[in-house]
Design an enzyme around this catalytic site. Structure first.
Site, PDB file in Angstrom:
ATOM      1  CB  SER A   1       3.438  -5.356  26.129  1.00  0.00           C
ATOM      2  OG  SER A   1       3.191  -6.747  26.299  1.00  0.00           O
TER       3      SER A   1
ATOM      4  CD  GLU B   1       3.077 -10.441  38.230  1.00  0.00           C
ATOM      5  OE1 GLU B   1       3.692 -11.340  37.626  1.00  0.00           O
ATOM      6  OE2 GLU B   1       2.549  -9.468  37.652  1.00  0.00           O
TER       7      GLU B   1
ATOM      8  CB  CYS C   1       0.385   3.278  27.085  1.00  0.00           C
ATOM      9  SG  CYS C   1      -1.175   3.915  27.714  1.00  0.00           S
TER      10      CYS C   1
END
Length: 978
Positions: A697, A647, A752
């Protein structure tokens, strides 16, 4: 006063870790419970544990009730938030509490109101697990499982200890039903009834609607704290500040002044811009109203909502309800005949005039008259972020006015004057928002009950009318070949992280939108899967050319919403193009195997077919690359693909959708559905979705994997990382320092594959740290569109606050600050979400800076004696995404690559992201599922194998049917001869 009384003092907050045996016993108790309930207190907020609590409840499903001090631990609309508990609690929380067999108290002192004198717990077998830094509170209620520990640290350990535990479906359904029932009750209470006297709950509702999410409400005395506790819809962890006790009467205005000072200090450091709204009754107002003079004198903006009940109405009602008298709690003159203050004439008390006399600006909200038919009605405009534009004001004295109960400029609200007007169910959000000054409303005559909104302002000789216009776009969904607003009415702002300004409103999907999208995908998948490989390849080649032609357009959208610099955004798109090019070779990638004449007249061959409908849930940090890691592979193999992008930066996904359509992809094969957790859960559980790809995550990756697989879906869920780079003394340290800085600070560390831990071996440490320090200080931090910019902002104020907190904790625990990026301000972009490159040396493994994925421009340095110690350090870490080694020794490099338990390894390469014809993915807590993303494993993930064994017998021959398994190699009988 002695000067030492005013000397600055540093208070060290102790954050003890939880005992492992206590955690094990608590986890056993939770698993054994049938109806557990969390009571979250202020300790959750003081420990900055709200994010960890959210992860805990999302993984376990355990519902949460909060104390007064714990309001804000979860947003009011969180799926598992039951709201207030106890004497001033919601029916939802108290219903669940009454039947609970295990209460998990986190950071609560279990004050009397919280437990309703312990009558809140009706189950005779109820047990308690209490987490608190204070032993006296951990042992309350005869807890057999006290955990004396920091809330966040204890929750982190509990998350790990509980594994895949989740509450039963019956309790989860009851929680949802009770929450819905309570929300309906509050909606009705907040509804404006257009009666002459507004009820207190209407005032609370109107105030809530007028405030931004990050604004803070202050209250202390009377009936307001109880009503706020159960009804206030808090959205920010620090948006609620109530000190509840009789000794706090009069606290509200000076308390609001103190909170506003703290908010100004927070904003000065680049944090949230918060208005402070004091809600106060007239009895408490009289006790400390003179602090308004301080606000005026120091020009500190404070908004006060004063509810005039003509006396100490709350105390008076409480006295009467207990069979006593009011004892002069109303503003009345002494009745000499009866010697009573309760029977005399009303006093002409007008506290709004008092506030005016102190130099503040007053807006009265009176029981109004019906406006004339020719009255002009001002259009409702929603309140924007405070730092987006200056707020305008004007003065005027109409005898009557009409205004709807929606937010108006300056953070005030007004009640409607016309009973015939029907309010909308929610404020509309126009694509072009106009902020115009409006006249303040003054009404006559005086009335004994009124509400006034009071805030101070700088004195001016003259006040002029002004208008500010801000234009924002609305981002819709892309469903079944076209852009559509959908049926969902919820929206969410999209920010430019470099400026802090709202740039768009994002439409969020509801269940109807989800069902329509999945239905379109299902219909499209049935036909697209039958398209020839040649036709699919033609679309992919065309899409590849269109993406290459729109690199600049995509990069600008990425930079505007993510914040990364343009060059980095273009690099992201380039890595996505690699995967499109790989997918263009799908005719070769889908070649099956054929075995001829495995037995007489029998052949065996295999081929792969698409899953059907697959969804990709992608993170904010790569809004183009990660969707391109998924969609081209899914579509090339014959599936319909639904993208649920982040979003926070959704615009690039909409351009990708248009490019797919321009490439000739049939409607419904690629769709974009915007949403939050509600949409994610819908995709994970929808019966017509066959596969889920996720990047995000680790806690959410685990949740996605568990939820989707439970519903029969194929899942690849890529989680977080804590990537180490070992630097040996034989390495080229200049080369290593260059690459470490780029890998740690590129994209503001929000990737990441970022190197966040430098493992300095032996003698390499001192010189390496100095070289990295030089590189970090030289990084050019600016708006991503600025020439020469090398690093932009982080994505949100919350991300910034979390990064700063973790760095501060490391410093307090003894780590050495080599380069400190806290407090960075970029000229011309003071409202942006900035954290500068940060380097921390001598970091220990027990520090949060080492144990958690920071996802920011922070490089921590851990020193070890030799390569074996470095390998052991990496292998002991729960993550296994990527790692690197810098060395000039082939032997050391080979030992490293064979010994580390990590999925992707770089040798003198800091970001070992595989090229498209290999697959991307980690090990351990960095991947849930057995398939990596893109490459050969991507083809395998999006397809299912079929093996065909065929025989075409001659019609005139015997069938050769047998009741035994087909034997490919005749089995000779064993000889029985001696």
């Amino acid at each position: 006063m002695p000067e030492e009384f005013l000397a600055e003092r540093e208070w060290r907050i102790r954050r003890p870790d939880a005992d492992d045996e206590d955690i094990r016993r608590a986890a056993d108790a939770i698993r054994a419970a049938k109806r557990p309930l969390i009571i979250a207190g202020g300790g959750v907020l003081y420990a900055f544990a709200n994010e960890e609590l959210a992860r805990f409840v999302e993984l376990t499903g355990i519902p949460v009730g909060n104390t007064q001090a714990g309001v804000g631990v979860l947003p009011w609309d969180h799926k598992f938030s039951l709201g207030a508990i106890g004497s001033t609690g919601t029916t939802a929380a108290n219903t669940i509490a009454a039947e609970a067999d295990l209460i998990i108290g986190i950071g609560t002192r279990y004050e009397d109101f919280t437990t309703a004198s312990r009558t809140a717990f009706q189950n005779p077998d109820v047990k308690f697990v209490n987490i608190n830094v204070a032993a006296i509170d951990a042992y309350k209620h005869g807890s057999s499982l006290p955990i004396v520990a920091d809330a966040r640290k204890a929750l982190m350990k509990l998350n790990q200890a509980l594994g895949g535990y989740r509450i039963g479906a019956d309790l989860e359904q009851q929680v949802a039903a009770e929450k819905t029932r309570w929300n309906t009750t509050v909606d009705a209470a907040f509804d404006t009834r257009f009666t002459p006297l507004p009820a207190q709950n209407e005032i609370i509702g109107a105030t809530s609607r007028a405030m931004d999410a990050q604004d803070v409400v202050i209250c202390a005395a009377g009936s307001l704290p109880g009503d706020l506790h159960k009804m206030w819809r808090v959205r920010d962890p620090f948006g609620y500040h109530v000190e509840y006790a009789y000794s706090c009467m009069g606290y509200e205005i000076p308390g609001g002044l103190g909170v506003k000072r703290a908010a100004l200090a927070e904003a000065a450091k680049g944090g949230a811009q918060r208005d402070v709204v004091v809600m106060v009754g007239d009895g408490s107002y009289l006790m400390m109203h003179t602090e308004l003079v301080t606000a005026v004198a120091e020009r500190i903006k404070l908004i006060v909502v004063l509810i005039q009940n003509h006396g100490y109405a709350s105390i008076g009602s409480l006295s009467e309800s207990l069979g006593s008298q009011r004892f002069g709690t109303q503003y009345r003159a002494l009745d000499e005949e009866h010697h009573s203050f309760d029977d005399g004439e009303r006093l002409p008390v007008d506290l709004a005039l008092n506030a005016e006399s102190l130099g503040v600006k007053v807006i009265r909200i009176e029981p109004g008259r019906r406006s004339s038919p020719n009255s002009s009605r001002p259009s409702a405009t929603p309140k924007r972020r405070p730092n987006a534009a200056a707020r305008s004001s004007s003065t005027s004295n109409p005898t009557r006015c009409w205004t709807p109960p929606l937010p108006s400029p300056g953070g005030t609200f007004r009640f409607p004057r016309s009973p015939s007007w029907t309010p909308p169910s929610r404020p509309s959000r126009p694509t072009s928002t106009t902020r115009a000054a409006s006249a303040s409303c003054w009404a006559e005559p005086l009335h004994p009950s009124r509400i006034a909104t009071v805030h101070n302002h700088r004195p001016r000789k003259s006040i002029t009318m002004s208008t500010t216009t801000v234009t924002t776009k609305t981002i819709h969904h892309f469903i079944n070949g076209s852009e559509t607003a959908g049926e969902g009415t919820r929206t969410q702002p999209v920010y430019n992280p470099a400026t802090g300004a709202v740039t768009a409103e994002l439409r969020l999907a509801n269940r109807a939108d989800l069902d329509a999208t999945v239905a379109a995908a299902r219909a499209a998948a049935d036909s697209w899967g039958d398209f020839s490989l040649a036709k699919r390849t033609a679309v992919l080649f065309k899409f590849r050319e269109l993406v290459a032609a729109h690199v600049d357009d995509l990069a600008e959208l990425i930079t505007a919403e993510h914040g990364k610099v343009l060059s980095d955004a273009k690099g992201e798109i380039g890595r996505g193009l690699e995967v499109i090019e790989y997918a263009c070779g799908i005719p070769t990638l889908l070649k099956g195997d054929y075995s001829d004449q495995v037995s007489t007249g029998i052949d065996v061959f295999s081929f792969r077919e698409p899953l059907g409908v697959v969804a990709g849930i992608t993170p904010f940090n790569f809004p183009v690359m990660v969707p391109l890691w998924m969609a081209p592979m899914a579509i090339a193999t014959g599936n319909a693909f639904i993208l649920k992008p982040s979003e926070r930066d959704p615009s690039a996904s909409m351009l990708l959708a248009k490019l797919w359509k321009d490439a000739g992809l049939p409607d419904g094969v690629f769709q974009v559905l915007h949403g939050d957790k509600e949409t994610v859960d819908g995709l994970l559980t929808h019966p017509d979705v066959d596969g889920i790809s996720f990047v995000g995550s680790t806690p959410i990756a685990k949740y996605v994997h568990e939820t989707a697989t439970k519903h029969g879906k194929r899942v690849q869920a890529l989680g977080g990382a804590k990537n180490h780079a070992i630097i040996l003394p034989d390495a080229d340290l200049d080369n290593a320092a260059d690459h470490l800085a780029a890998a740690a600070f590129g994209s503001a560390g929000e990737r990441c594959m970022a190197i966040s831990v430098a493992v300095a071996v032996g003698d390499a440490a001192e010189l390496l740290v100095k070289k990295v320090q030089d590189r970090a200080l030289a990084v050019k931090v600016n708006n991503g569109t600025a020439p020469g910019a090398e690093m932009g902002p982080v994505i949100t104020p919350a991300s910034k606050e979390r990064i700063v907190r973790i760095v501060t904790e490391a410093e307090a625990a003894g780590a050495a600050m080599v380069v400190d990026g806290r407090g960075l301000v970029v000229a011309g972009h003071e409202d942006g979400f900035w954290v500068g490159p940060t380097v921390i040396d001598h970091v220990k493994t027990e520090m949060t800076a080492y144990s958690e994925e920071i996802f920011g421009p922070v490089l921590v340095v851990v020193r070890v004696e030799d390569l074996d110690a470095g390998i052991a350090l990496i292998n002991s870490n729960p993550y296994g995404n990527g790692t690197a080694i810098f060395t000039s020794s082939g032997a050391n490099a080979r030992k490293f690559q064979r010994s580390v338990t990590v999925g992707m390894i770089g040798i003198n390469v800091p970001l070992p992201v595989p090229v498209a014809h290999h697959s991307f993915g980690g090990w351990k807590a960095s991947l849930f599922g057995d398939k990596h993303i893109y490459g050969p494993e991507g083809v395998s993930f999006y397809t299912r194998g079929k093996v065909v064994t065929s025989r075409w017998p001659e019609p005139t021959h015997a069938s050769g049917a047998s009741y035994n398994f087909l034997q490919l190699t005749p089995i000779e009988p064993r000889s029985t001869a001696p």
